[in-house]
Design a protein around this motif. Sequence first.
Motif, PDB file in Angstrom:
ATOM      1  N   THR A   1       2.766 -35.526 -42.497  1.00  0.00           N
ATOM      2  CA  THR A   1       4.099 -35.676 -41.944  1.00  0.00           C
ATOM      3  C   THR A   1       4.689 -34.294 -41.743  1.00  0.00           C
ATOM      4  O   THR A   1       5.006 -33.601 -42.699  1.00  0.00           O
TER       5      THR A   1
ATOM      6  N   ARG B   1       1.384 -36.461 -33.880  1.00  0.00           N
ATOM      7  CA  ARG B   1       2.474 -36.894 -33.001  1.00  0.00           C
ATOM      8  C   ARG B   1       2.139 -36.726 -31.525  1.00  0.00           C
ATOM      9  O   ARG B   1       2.813 -37.288 -30.658  1.00  0.00           O
TER      10      ARG B   1
ATOM     11  N   GLU C   1      -1.712 -39.422 -28.808  1.00  0.00           N
ATOM     12  CA  GLU C   1      -1.759 -40.297 -27.636  1.00  0.00           C
ATOM     13  C   GLU C   1      -1.880 -39.477 -26.353  1.00  0.00           C
ATOM     14  O   GLU C   1      -2.718 -39.767 -25.484  1.00  0.00           O
TER      15      GLU C   1
ATOM     16  N   VAL D   1      -3.946 -45.547 -39.393  1.00  0.00           N
ATOM     17  CA  VAL D   1      -2.737 -46.203 -38.876  1.00  0.00           C
ATOM     18  C   VAL D   1      -2.466 -45.849 -37.421  1.00  0.00           C
ATOM     19  O   VAL D   1      -1.536 -46.393 -36.823  1.00  0.00           O
TER      20      VAL D   1
ATOM     21  N   GLU E   1      -1.968 -48.640 -35.005  1.00  0.00           N
ATOM     22  CA  GLU E   1      -0.751 -49.451 -35.073  1.00  0.00           C
ATOM     23  C   GLU E   1       0.262 -48.992 -34.032  1.00  0.00           C
ATOM     24  O   GLU E   1       0.083 -47.964 -33.380  1.00  0.00           O
ATOM     25  N   SER E   2       1.327 -49.748 -33.873  1.00  0.00           N
ATOM     26  CA  SER E   2       2.525 -49.504 -33.072  1.00  0.00           C
ATOM     27  C   SER E   2       2.426 -50.153 -31.695  1.00  0.00           C
ATOM     28  O   SER E   2       1.408 -50.034 -30.997  1.00  0.00           O
ATOM     29  N   VAL E   3       3.503 -50.816 -31.322  1.00  0.00           N
ATOM     30  CA  VAL E   3       3.588 -51.491 -30.032  1.00  0.00           C
ATOM     31  C   VAL E   3       3.556 -50.466 -28.907  1.00  0.00           C
ATOM     32  O   VAL E   3       2.900 -50.669 -27.877  1.00  0.00           O
ATOM     33  N   GLY E   4       4.268 -49.353 -29.094  1.00  0.00           N
ATOM     34  CA  GLY E   4       4.311 -48.343 -28.058  1.00  0.00           C
ATOM     35  C   GLY E   4       2.937 -47.782 -27.747  1.00  0.00           C
ATOM     36  O   GLY E   4       2.569 -47.598 -26.576  1.00  0.00           O
ATOM     37  N   ARG E   5       2.155 -47.485 -28.784  1.00  0.00           N
ATOM     38  CA  ARG E   5       0.816 -46.930 -28.565  1.00  0.00           C
ATOM     39  C   ARG E   5      -0.100 -47.962 -27.926  1.00  0.00           C
ATOM     40  O   ARG E   5      -0.947 -47.639 -27.092  1.00  0.00           O
ATOM     41  N   TYR E   6       0.106 -49.223 -28.287  1.00  0.00           N
ATOM     42  CA  TYR E   6      -0.678 -50.289 -27.661  1.00  0.00           C
ATOM     43  C   TYR E   6      -0.378 -50.363 -26.166  1.00  0.00           C
ATOM     44  O   TYR E   6      -1.297 -50.422 -25.332  1.00  0.00           O
ATOM     45  N   ARG E   7       0.884 -50.321 -25.821  1.00  0.00           N
ATOM     46  CA  ARG E   7       1.268 -50.434 -24.411  1.00  0.00           C
ATOM     47  C   ARG E   7       0.875 -49.204 -23.605  1.00  0.00           C
ATOM     48  O   ARG E   7       0.428 -49.310 -22.464  1.00  0.00           O
ATOM     49  N   ASN E   8       1.064 -48.023 -24.203  1.00  0.00           N
ATOM     50  CA  ASN E   8       0.854 -46.784 -23.460  1.00  0.00           C
ATOM     51  C   ASN E   8      -0.599 -46.333 -23.415  1.00  0.00           C
ATOM     52  O   ASN E   8      -0.991 -45.606 -22.502  1.00  0.00           O
TER      53      ASN E   8
END
Length: 210
Positions: free
Chosen positions: A14, A106, A109, A130, A133-140
């Motif tokens: 992080t 970060r 992608e 991880v 995970e995440s909807v944004g990464r799935y879509r993009n």
Amino acid sequence: MAQNRSHAVMAQRTEAPDSRDDFPTPPWATRALVAHVLKDFGPFDLQSVLEPACGAGYMARPLAESFGQVLTSDIYPYGFGSVRDYLAVPYEANAVDWVITNPPFRLAEEFVLRSLIVARRGVAILARTVFIESVGRYRNLFLQHRPCRFAQFTERVPMIKGRVDRTATTATGYAWLVWSKEIKTQNPELFWIPPCRKALERDSDYSDRL
């Protein structure tokens, strides 16, 4: 039970937005990619690879053990490879056979999307588990660009800021994600990288000398 406050465990990759995000990859983890994940894409002695977040070369050097040509760059001057912002100063399309890297989390992608243009054969990134995970990464990313393989380490891959450390520990799981220009799939292959650190690790991996 005493809390494990190892630097690798507590850092968890992080980082502030302006951080170098310099968490070198232990060389054995890169050898595991070649030996267990990409073994049917070889031989690699006539193939080229680009490592665009090379840091001090901890991933590039083991790649050079297998690939015929290794190109390296990083946005920061580490004294290894050229200084180049991979996202701002793009390489030509189909410039190399492979792009293999451990990108800043970060920006991972964006690194994958750029690398799918730069690579002729395929792209492989080392990322925290991880990452899928995440909807944004799935879509993009994943909706249009499915990886052909998701290779989970069964052993932990300790990464700490600024150096490799043989004694480091971590609570974070890592995996190799591979995209192939030759294999089109809607169902990525999931498999586990078997315990291999002992077989692939070398004393020289932890030398300060490049």
